[in-house]
Design a protein around this motif. Structure first.
Motif, PDB file in Angstrom:
ATOM      1  N   LYS A  81       0.831  -1.216   0.000  1.00 25.33           N
ATOM      2  CA  LYS A  81       0.000   0.000   0.000  1.00 25.33           C
ATOM      3  C   LYS A  81       0.857   1.253   0.000  1.00 25.33           C
ATOM      4  N   ARG A  86       2.611   1.506  -5.390  1.00 23.41           N
ATOM      5  CA  ARG A  86       1.413   1.849  -6.183  1.00 23.41           C
ATOM      6  C   ARG A  86       1.789   2.619  -7.444  1.00 23.41           C
ATOM      7  N   VAL A 173      -6.204  -1.724  -3.902  1.00 22.77           N
ATOM      8  CA  VAL A 173      -5.088  -1.000  -3.302  1.00 22.77           C
ATOM      9  C   VAL A 173      -4.039  -0.631  -4.364  1.00 22.77           C
TER      10      VAL A 173
ATOM     11  N   ALA B  57      -7.045  -2.030   2.334  1.00 24.96           N
ATOM     12  CA  ALA B  57      -5.698  -1.565   2.657  1.00 24.96           C
ATOM     13  C   ALA B  57      -5.450  -1.629   4.171  1.00 24.96           C
TER      14      ALA B  57
END
Lengths: 194, 67
Positions: A81, A86, A173, B57
């Motif tokens: 995350k 990302r 995510v 998350a």
């Protein structure tokens, strides 16, 4: 219990899309909707309404992982995350996408011939000729379909793996579309608040 | 002694704004603000923890806050 809306059933569309690709690869073109709608929604409204409401893939994962219990429901590891991962995944996805577009161009330009394979996880070339029944236009149209379906199938498989390992919608995510629309919202928000 | 209650708290710096928490909240106490992060309306939140379990998350936690 919240009242269900029409958009709570978009998981059916996602499932049908994946199934159609097994019958006629040209249906892969419809997947462009999953690229353009989130971008247009975030650019025009400055919201992640696609993720929040309309994403059929997210719904499919929450159905399979949640209702059907196909998920360990563990916490996603911290690095997955992180912004680095990302954004890194978004860039990687972009590069692979442009390579796919380049291959499509080569077929359009008659430099390469049509390859009737679906490449899973950017590595495994699966024969997929049974889903190709010719095209009315250039073979490049079909090449894009094979390439785009590869992108969609790869991301679904990745999503299914993390669904089983972590929370049902853990794909969200690191979903490149989600990251991109959030970046658009960030940009829109910082310019509008000035 | 200050009266407290349990509230969901979002780590907004790492929230991906997917909206899973919004969908699962039966009291409509969570909203996604400007497509950036989830925000809990502490007046509505009763600290049931549904969003905490749902968050892909794992960035929502329950916390004791002043009532």
């Amino acid at each position: 219990m919240k009242r269900k809306h029409w958009y709570d059933y978009l998981w059916i569309v996602s499932a049908v899309y994946l199934i159609l690709g097994f019958f006629n690869i040209l249906f892969a073109w419809l997947g462009l909707l999953c690229f353009f709608i989130p971008l247009i929604l975030s650019l025009t409204t400055g919201q992640k309404s696609y993720c929040n409401r309309y994403c059929g893939r997210g719904q499919l994962f929450s159905l399979l992982g949640g209702r059907f219990g196909l998920s360990r429901r563990h916490d996603i590891p911290g690095w997955m995350k992180s912004k680095v991962f990302r954004y890194g995944f978004l860039v990687f996805f972009f590069v692979m996408f442009f390579l796919m577009l380049w291959n499509t161009y080569l077929v359009f330009a008659d430099v390469k011939s049509l390859s009737q394979v679906v490449t899973l996880l950017w590595t495994f070339r699966l024969p997929w000729h049974w889903a190709y029944h010719g095209t009315l236009f250039s073979p490049g149209v079909a090449q894009f379909a094979f390439g785009f379906y590869s992108v969609m199938l790869t991301s679904t498989v990745l999503g299914l793996v993390t669904m089983v390992l972590f929370k049902p919608r853990s794909w969200c995510v690191y979903c490149p579309m989600g990251t991109m629309t959030q970046l658009i919202c960030k940009a829109k928000n910082s310019t509008s608040s000035k | 002694m200050v009266p407290t209650k349990r509230n969901a708290v979002v780590d907004q710096a790492v929230c991906v704004a997917c909206g899973c928490c919004v969908k699962v909240c039966s009291l409509s106490a969570i909203q996604i603000l400007h497509g950036l992060y989830a925000n809990v309306d502490s007046a509505r939140c009763v600290g049931c923890g549904k969003c905490v379990r749902e968050c892909p998350a794992s960035v929502i936690h329950l916390k004791e806050v002043a009532r």
